[in-house]
Design an enzyme around this catalytic site. Structure first.
Site, short mmCIF file in Angstrom:
data_model
loop_
_atom_site.label_atom_id
_atom_site.label_comp_id
_atom_site.label_asym_id
_atom_site.label_seq_id
_atom_site.Cartn_x
_atom_site.Cartn_y
_atom_site.Cartn_z
N HIS A 212 1.90 -4.12 9.12
CA HIS A 212 3.26 -3.83 8.69
C HIS A 212 4.03 -3.15 9.81
O HIS A 212 3.45 -2.53 10.70
CB HIS A 212 3.27 -2.94 7.45
CG HIS A 212 2.68 -3.57 6.24
ND1 HIS A 212 3.36 -4.47 5.45
CD2 HIS A 212 1.44 -3.44 5.68
CE1 HIS A 212 2.58 -4.86 4.45
NE2 HIS A 212 1.42 -4.25 4.57
N HIS B 184 0.83 -1.21 0.00
CA HIS B 184 0.00 0.00 0.00
C HIS B 184 0.87 1.26 0.00
O HIS B 184 0.56 2.24 -0.69
CB HIS B 184 -0.91 0.00 1.22
CG HIS B 184 -1.99 -1.04 1.17
ND1 HIS B 184 -1.72 -2.39 1.28
CD2 HIS B 184 -3.33 -0.92 1.05
CE1 HIS B 184 -2.85 -3.06 1.21
NE2 HIS B 184 -3.84 -2.20 1.06
#
Length: 270
Positions: A234, A192
């Site tokens: 993440h 992303h």
């Protein structure tokens, strides 16, 4: 009395000359020979055993002290890397405020997920194809075709890097359906973040935008990247590396930019 003294001295000499008393002061020749022979036999047996042993065992025996020294005396680079890795994991877990419903910001999890969807590759590819079909200008079709190329390259590059690294996130969270479709199943680098950085840089270079819109575009990219840390998918370094890879992908697309004629040929084939 004088005669008895030499006799007692002679008896003492005879007693001291016995073998059991001599062994106290100096070893016997027979003992020395037996000991030397036993030492020779043991050394010969050890040499024969060393010759008969496998070369792998000898290498392992030679490497064990070095491995112990490496473990006891780690290098400065190893200590620095492990320290930074520990800080990264600790900070990422603290910032994972929306990792689950029981987290401190668990109520905002749905909103953070919605922000993350704006950085998924599938919606961007679908929107680009729709705009390409409806576009009637050559300049617009050229920009959209190169944008589609950039999105496809981003998915392939990030998926390849993630397969090589195979780093998991700070929390044990299963990827969603869109993550599996874009092959964004591991943590490093953050797909992303790389996609948001690449798209923001692409639009800033090829679209005429007002200053407020340019600022909002940069803020959107930053929010999309760090929302993945908040959601627990993440680490911080995954997001930062994703931003760096996104910029490199933009530079790559600029180097292989397709001209208008090439885009028209591809559109006609499609």
């Amino acid at each position: 009395m004088p005669a008895s003294q030499p006799r007692s001295r002679a008896r003492d000499r005879n007693v001291l000359n016995r073998a059991e008393f001599l062994s106290l002061n100096q070893p016997l020749k027979g003992n020395q020979e037996s000991r030397s022979s036993s030492r020779k036999q043991s050394s010969q047996a050890g040499a024969a055993g060393a010759q008969n042993s496998n070369p792998k065992e000898r290498r392992q025996s030679q490497q064990l002290p070095e491995e112990d020294c490496m473990q006891l005396n780690p290098s400065f680079k190893g200590i620095a890397f492990n320290s930074l890795l520990a800080i990264d994991i600790c900070m990422s877990k603290r910032l994972g405020v929306c990792a689950n419903r029981a987290s401190s910001w668990g109520g905002a999890r749905s909103m953070i997920n919605l922000l993350g969807i704006t950085g998924h590759g599938i919606p961007w590819i679908a929107g680009t194809l729709i705009c390409l079909v409806k576009s009637s200008t050559l300049a617009g079709q050229e920009v959209l075709m190169n944008l589609l190329l950039a999105l496809l390259l981003d998915i392939m590059i990030v998926a390849g890097l993630q397969k090589l690294a195979k780093r998991k996130g700070p929390y044990d969270i299963n990827p969603g359906l869109l993550d599996y479709l874009t092959m964004d199943t591991y943590a490093f680098p953050a797909g992303h973040a790389s996609r948001a950085a690449m798209l923001s840089k692409f639009f800033l270079n090829h679209l005429v935008l007002a200053i407020p819109l340019r600022i909002l575009l940069v803020l959107w990219a930053l929010c999309v990247g760090f929302s993945r840390v908040m959601i627990g998918r993440h680490h911080i370094t995954d997001v930062l590396s994703g931003f760096a890879f996104g910029y490199l992908q933009f530079r790559l697309v600029e180097l292989i930019w397709m001209s208008s004629n090439t885009c028209q040929m591809l559109i006609s084939i499609w």
